[in-house]
Motif scaffolding. Structure first.
Motif, PDB file in Angstrom:
ATOM      1  N   GLU A  83       5.302  -3.189  12.730  1.00 16.22           N
ATOM      2  CA  GLU A  83       6.481  -4.014  11.895  1.00 16.22           C
ATOM      3  C   GLU A  83       5.735  -4.501  10.791  1.00 16.22           C
ATOM      4  OE1 GLU A  83       5.761  -4.525  15.135  1.00 16.22           O
ATOM      5  OE2 GLU A  83       7.652  -3.907  16.123  1.00 16.22           O
ATOM      6  N   PRO A  84       4.587  -5.223  10.707  1.00 22.61           N
ATOM      7  CA  PRO A  84       3.997  -5.685   9.455  1.00 22.61           C
ATOM      8  C   PRO A  84       3.304  -4.222   8.339  1.00 22.61           C
ATOM      9  CG  PRO A  84       2.471  -6.161  11.123  1.00 22.61           C
ATOM     10  CD  PRO A  84       3.755  -5.689  11.939  1.00 22.61           C
ATOM     11  N   GLN A  85       3.307  -3.243   9.061  1.00 22.01           N
ATOM     12  CA  GLN A  85       2.715  -2.032   8.359  1.00 22.01           C
ATOM     13  C   GLN A  85       3.756  -1.522   7.679  1.00 22.01           C
ATOM     14  OE1 GLN A  85       0.146  -0.777   7.584  1.00 22.01           O
ATOM     15  NE2 GLN A  85       0.151   1.500   7.423  1.00 22.01           N
ATOM     16  N   ILE A  86       5.036  -1.543   8.156  1.00 18.90           N
ATOM     17  CA  ILE A  86       6.353  -0.876   7.533  1.00 18.90           C
ATOM     18  C   ILE A  86       7.031  -1.851   6.510  1.00 18.90           C
ATOM     19  CG2 ILE A  86       8.520   0.069   7.839  1.00 18.90           C
ATOM     20  CD1 ILE A  86       6.290   1.891   9.132  1.00 18.90           C
ATOM     21  N   LEU A  87       7.088  -3.003   6.745  1.00 19.42           N
ATOM     22  CA  LEU A  87       8.206  -4.022   6.048  1.00 19.42           C
ATOM     23  C   LEU A  87       7.427  -3.910   4.600  1.00 19.42           C
ATOM     24  CD1 LEU A  87       8.868  -7.384   7.982  1.00 19.42           C
ATOM     25  CD2 LEU A  87      10.282  -5.447   6.798  1.00 19.42           C
ATOM     26  N   PRO A  88       6.381  -4.181   4.280  1.00 20.96           N
ATOM     27  CA  PRO A  88       5.912  -4.230   2.826  1.00 20.96           C
ATOM     28  C   PRO A  88       6.488  -3.291   1.913  1.00 20.96           C
ATOM     29  CG  PRO A  88       3.952  -4.818   3.971  1.00 20.96           C
ATOM     30  CD  PRO A  88       5.131  -4.372   5.051  1.00 20.96           C
ATOM     31  N   ALA A 107      10.323  -6.526  -0.926  1.00 19.83           N
ATOM     32  CA  ALA A 107       9.194  -7.177  -1.957  1.00 19.83           C
ATOM     33  C   ALA A 107       8.728  -8.414  -1.597  1.00 19.83           C
ATOM     34  CB  ALA A 107       9.830  -7.422  -3.323  1.00 19.83           C
ATOM     35  N   ASN A 108       7.398  -8.737  -1.682  1.00 22.93           N
ATOM     36  CA  ASN A 108       6.980  -9.989  -1.286  1.00 22.93           C
ATOM     37  C   ASN A 108       7.463 -10.630   0.068  1.00 22.93           C
ATOM     38  OD1 ASN A 108       4.882  -9.715  -3.630  1.00 22.93           O
ATOM     39  ND2 ASN A 108       6.763 -10.125  -4.903  1.00 22.93           N
ATOM     40  N   SER A 109       7.311  -9.753   1.087  1.00 20.04           N
ATOM     41  CA  SER A 109       7.774 -10.505   2.437  1.00 20.04           C
ATOM     42  C   SER A 109       6.818 -11.241   2.891  1.00 20.04           C
ATOM     43  CB  SER A 109       7.846  -9.533   3.272  1.00 20.04           C
ATOM     44  OG  SER A 109       6.810  -8.554   3.315  1.00 20.04           O
ATOM     45  N   GLY A 110       5.449 -11.391   2.239  1.00 15.21           N
ATOM     46  CA  GLY A 110       4.454 -12.336   2.837  1.00 15.21           C
ATOM     47  C   GLY A 110       3.541 -11.832   3.602  1.00 15.21           C
ATOM     48  N   VAL A 111       3.786 -10.396   3.907  1.00 14.40           N
ATOM     49  CA  VAL A 111       2.724  -9.635   4.970  1.00 14.40           C
ATOM     50  C   VAL A 111       1.501  -9.262   4.067  1.00 14.40           C
ATOM     51  CG1 VAL A 111       2.455  -7.365   6.028  1.00 14.40           C
ATOM     52  CG2 VAL A 111       4.860  -8.970   6.177  1.00 14.40           C
ATOM     53  N   THR A 112       0.464  -9.554   4.523  1.00  8.93           N
ATOM     54  CA  THR A 112      -0.913  -9.246   3.938  1.00  8.93           C
ATOM     55  C   THR A 112      -1.458  -8.122   4.309  1.00  8.93           C
ATOM     56  OG1 THR A 112      -1.564 -10.955   5.213  1.00  8.93           O
ATOM     57  CG2 THR A 112      -1.259 -11.675   3.007  1.00  8.93           C
ATOM     58  N   GLY A 129      15.241  -3.616   8.705  1.00  7.18           N
ATOM     59  CA  GLY A 129      15.023  -4.045   7.373  1.00  7.18           C
ATOM     60  C   GLY A 129      16.218  -3.997   6.519  1.00  7.18           C
ATOM     61  N   PHE A 130      16.934  -2.891   6.479  1.00  6.69           N
ATOM     62  CA  PHE A 130      18.259  -2.452   5.955  1.00  6.69           C
ATOM     63  C   PHE A 130      19.275  -3.400   6.443  1.00  6.69           C
ATOM     64  CE2 PHE A 130      16.771   2.080   5.811  1.00  6.69           C
ATOM     65  CZ  PHE A 130      16.624   1.812   4.341  1.00  6.69           C
ATOM     66  N   LEU A 131      19.518  -3.805   7.680  1.00  7.72           N
ATOM     67  CA  LEU A 131      20.409  -4.723   8.179  1.00  7.72           C
ATOM     68  C   LEU A 131      20.224  -6.145   7.591  1.00  7.72           C
ATOM     69  CD1 LEU A 131      22.462  -4.743  10.461  1.00  7.72           C
ATOM     70  CD2 LEU A 131      20.939  -5.650  12.017  1.00  7.72           C
ATOM     71  N   LEU A 132      18.828  -6.446   7.847  1.00  7.88           N
ATOM     72  CA  LEU A 132      18.635  -8.105   7.205  1.00  7.88           C
ATOM     73  C   LEU A 132      18.280  -7.980   5.504  1.00  7.88           C
ATOM     74  CD1 LEU A 132      16.176  -9.229   9.884  1.00  7.88           C
ATOM     75  CD2 LEU A 132      18.571  -9.417   9.842  1.00  7.88           C
ATOM     76  N   ARG A 154       0.707  -1.086   0.047  1.00 11.60           N
ATOM     77  CA  ARG A 154      -0.083   0.046  -0.221  1.00 11.60           C
ATOM     78  C   ARG A 154       1.114   1.228   0.106  1.00 11.60           C
ATOM     79  NH1 ARG A 154      -2.467   2.616   3.211  1.00 11.60           N
ATOM     80  NH2 ARG A 154      -1.442   1.824   4.842  1.00 11.60           N
ATOM     81  N   LEU A 155       1.843   1.259   1.063  1.00 12.42           N
ATOM     82  CA  LEU A 155       2.403   2.458   1.159  1.00 12.42           C
ATOM     83  C   LEU A 155       3.451   2.840  -0.372  1.00 12.42           C
ATOM     84  CD1 LEU A 155       4.378   2.528   4.600  1.00 12.42           C
ATOM     85  CD2 LEU A 155       2.866   4.081   3.323  1.00 12.42           C
TER      86      LEU A 155
END
Lengths: 436, 269
Positions: free
Chosen positions: B204-209, B213-218, B100-103, A2-3
């Motif tokens: 966390e799940p709000q930011i990650l996507p 790409a396609n981290s599986g967070v719906t 996110g950057f680290l991993l 979304r973002l």
């Protein structure tokens, strides 16, 4: 997802954001004194260029005060507007909408029909597709304020490295070019895609597919028409053959780096990328050029749009007449040029065909006359495209459905679109539309 | 006064706001729909699994660190205490960006690791994202829990240790007989806090996507994220309110069960 998609849509309008409090003049209305009653028009906009038109407008219309407020971008703003309409107070007089959001407000009667202000005379100054973006069921509910004609941004240096002299002019050539670029090594790809619905829709749009048909409260969704099938099959082939990078998501840090080091050879996106690319990929200055989207048939000239926005007047607005006056001023009148100078890309024929606009060179793009390319891209956008009234919701869940395919390769785009259609049908019907 | 928003949410949960046709009273229909909503239960299942694995690991780690600090055998204990607590002060949004950057597999730490070892491990693939979030959350909250434990240990009267020393107890026996029982009350508190925190997982799940790409967070990855998306992109406020209430009820029930059980065990001793 979304973002990033939101960020992408905003990119076109994230031109210099001015202090938004600049002109919040007195709120009391000056009655008496003999003159006309003073009215205050409240504008909700996240397009910073609109502010530029205010001083000139107020000078020409001393009895109208314009206050431009940033009430959030995209869905934040839509939400705020919905709340204000529901509460029956604080409804602004003029509101910014992305094209896909116009039907969402127009269909339930939340927007004023601009026909009463004689908008039809303005029609000829717009590229046809932009006009159709603001027309719902035959009535005009907003005026286009910026545009995102789809274009292909390509990195000449990378293409040359792969032995490609001319940018691909057809999708067949694009496919061949993709193979050559892929042959350069592990990290080289012609483009990335991790489930970008706006890109896929632009491909479908250009191929002649019209998956959404809206007629009143009736919405028909079909991803099997010939144009859609052609576009989807083509992109499926690109993905299946590993020609597209499915690991880098647009607008991420990885994307910036890949654009800088030239490993992503092209970007087929809205024309607003012109202002974003120099910020994202400063190291690639001089490497990128802009061309029309590759065509489905050699010799054709058909385009699509990707993003863009417009302004409409809520049905519950207090000062509709004054609001329209300002709307006309910054989309056609004296206010337009100040916005164009500030970087707004508008779908006005008068601007696009202007000599100065067409011949202005852009150093980032190797002194290419970018305006001329984007003007042509705007004028060839295929007509008759519609978005479903609940597209905002639909795009938010697309990633849920597409992600498994992009990570595992199981399934297909056609299957994803069919699932998407089913979810849209269910949601749309729950929301009171008749969807099939 | 605290009850007002909850009552209002309950009121909202009896309505459906349609784009066409407006607001209508639907009785308990939202509840019926929620109980059959596989996306909701998918999210609930995910936070429950997360709680079962992450919370024990984190609390054991916190407790071990608190015991180590309390043993007075560490050099630079003050410095250590501050460093371990520091991540708690980092906003979740920032820490998610950092991790996110680290991993990241392309340019981050795992990119270099994979290159060095010739592996292809992706910390943000659909199967591994939840583990990575677990690492981030553990990093953020271990210090906070450690401080609670440490405070409880500090409250133990010194005489008890002296008496134990006179009785000839060794360090291990002191830990088992005095320190661990002293931690029981704070353990109940930390478990409850952790459960509530996990059940409300959102940032966390709000930011990650937007980073990966396609981290599986719906959009329904956790119940909170689902409620947010229902309310703000689906304009299904009534349904989102229903979800929030049911989720609050589940959280309260679980937390209450933990408390009852924890206190009963405590009084057994």
């Amino acid at each position: 997802m979304r973002l990033s998609q939101k960020a992408r849509l905003l990119a076109g309008v994230l031109v210099p954001m001015l202090a938004l409090t600049a002109c919040s003049g007195g709120s009391g209305s000056a009655t008496g004194g003999g003159g006309d009653e003073q009215v205050k028009v409240t504008v909700w906009s996240w397009d910073g260029t609109v502010e530029r038109a205010v001083p000139g407008f107020q000078a020409a219309n001393p009895n109208i005060k314009v206050e431009v407020v940033n009430a959030g971008s995209s869905q934040d703003e839509y939400k705020a507007l919905d709340n204000a309409i529901q509460a029956g107070s604080g409804v602004p007089d003029l509101v910014m909408f992305e094209y896909f959001a116009v039907p969402y407000f127009a269909v339930p009667g939340k927007l004023a029909d601009l026909g009463e202000f004689g908008v039809d005379k303005l029609k000829q100054d717009y590229v046809p597709a932009a006009w159709s973006d603001v027309t719902v069921n035959g009535k005009v509910y907003a005026l286009p304020s910026d545009y995102g004609p789809s274009a292909m941004f390509y990195n000449v240096t990378t293409l040359k490295k792969a032995g490609i002299e001319e940018p691909p002019a057809t999708w067949d050539e694009y496919y061949e070019a993709a193979k050559k670029i892929r042959a350069l090594g592990d990290d080289y790809y012609i483009a990335q895609d991790t489930g970008d619905i706006f890109f896929l829709l632009s491909l479908i749009w250009q191929a002649g597919g019209r998956p959404f048909k809206v007629d009143g409260n009736k919405v028909h969704i079909d991803f099997t028409d010939a144009g859609t099938a052609k576009a989807v099959a083509f992109w499926q082939k690109m993905l299946d053959e590993g020609l597209i990078n499915t690991k880098i998501t647009g607008w991420s840090d990885d994307w910036n780096r890949a654009l800088n080091d030239g490993t992503l050879a092209t970007q087929t996106m809205g024309g607003w990328l012109t202002s974003t690319l120099p910020e994202r990929a400063p190291k690639a200055a001089g490497d990128f050029r802009v061309a029309l989207m590759p065509q489905w048939q050699q010799g054709d000239k058909v385009g699509a749009a990707n993003g863009g926005s417009s302004f409409g007047i809520p049905a519950a607005a207090e000062h509709k007449q004054a609001a329209f006056k300002f709307l006309e001023y910054f989309t056609h009148g004296g206010g337009l040029s100040s916005r164009v100078d500030a970087g707004a890309f508008v779908p006005n024929v008068s601007v696009l065909e202007n000599k100065a606009f067409q011949t202005k060179t852009n150093t980032y793009f190797g002194d290419q006359k970018v305006g001329a390319v984007l003007a042509e891209a705007s004028e060839i956008v295929g007509s008759g495209w519609q978005y479903s009234p609940f597209f905002e919701w639909a795009r938010s869940i697309y990633g849920d459905l597409a992600s498994p395919f992009y990570t595992t390769g199981k399934g297909s785009l056609a299957e994803i679109l069919e699932q998407w259609r089913q979810r849209c049908i269910q949601y749309g019907n729950e929301q009171g539309f008749q969807v099939d | 006064m605290f009850i007002v928003p909850i009552v209002y949410a309950a009121y909202l949960s009896f309505f459906q706001d349609k784009l066409v046709g407006g607001n209508t009273f639907v009785g308990l229909a939202n509840y019926g729909k929620l109980f059959q909503d596989t996306q909701f239960w998918d999210g609930v299942g995910r936070v429950v699994r997360f709680t079962l694995v992450q919370v024990p690991l984190m609390l054991i780690l916190s407790m071990a660190l608190a015991l180590a600090l309390d043993s007075l055998r560490l050099h630079g204990a003050k410095f250590l205490r501050v460093t371990i607590f520091l991540p708690y002060a980092v906003p979740a949004i920032v820490s998610t960006l950092m991790w996110g950057f680290l991993l990241g597999i392309k340019y981050g730490l795992f990119g270099s690791l994979n290159e060095a070892l010739g592996t292809d491990f992706n910390p943000f693939a659909p199967d591994t994202t939840l583990i990575s979030i677990g690492v981030v959350v553990t990093w953020a909250f271990t210090g906070f829990n450690m401080l609670i434990f440490y405070a409880a240990l500090k409250a133990v009267p010194r005489e008890l240790y002296e008496a134990a020393a006179i009785d000839g107890a060794n360090e291990l026996q002191i830990v088992r007989a005095i320190k661990l029982p002293a931690l029981r009350g704070s353990l109940v508190v930390t478990v409850i806090f952790s459960i509530i925190g996990t059940f409300q997982m959102f940032n966390e799940p709000q930011i990650l996507p937007s980073m990966v790409a396609n981290s599986g967070v719906t959009t329904f990855y956790t119940p909170n994220l689902y409620a947010y998306n229902l309310a703000f992109t689906g304009s299904q406020q009534g349904y989102a309110a229903t979800l929030a209430l049911v989720m609050a009820a589940i959280t309260v029930a679980v937390a209450y069960a933990v408390q009852i059980r924890g206190l009963r065990n405590a009084s057994d001793h």
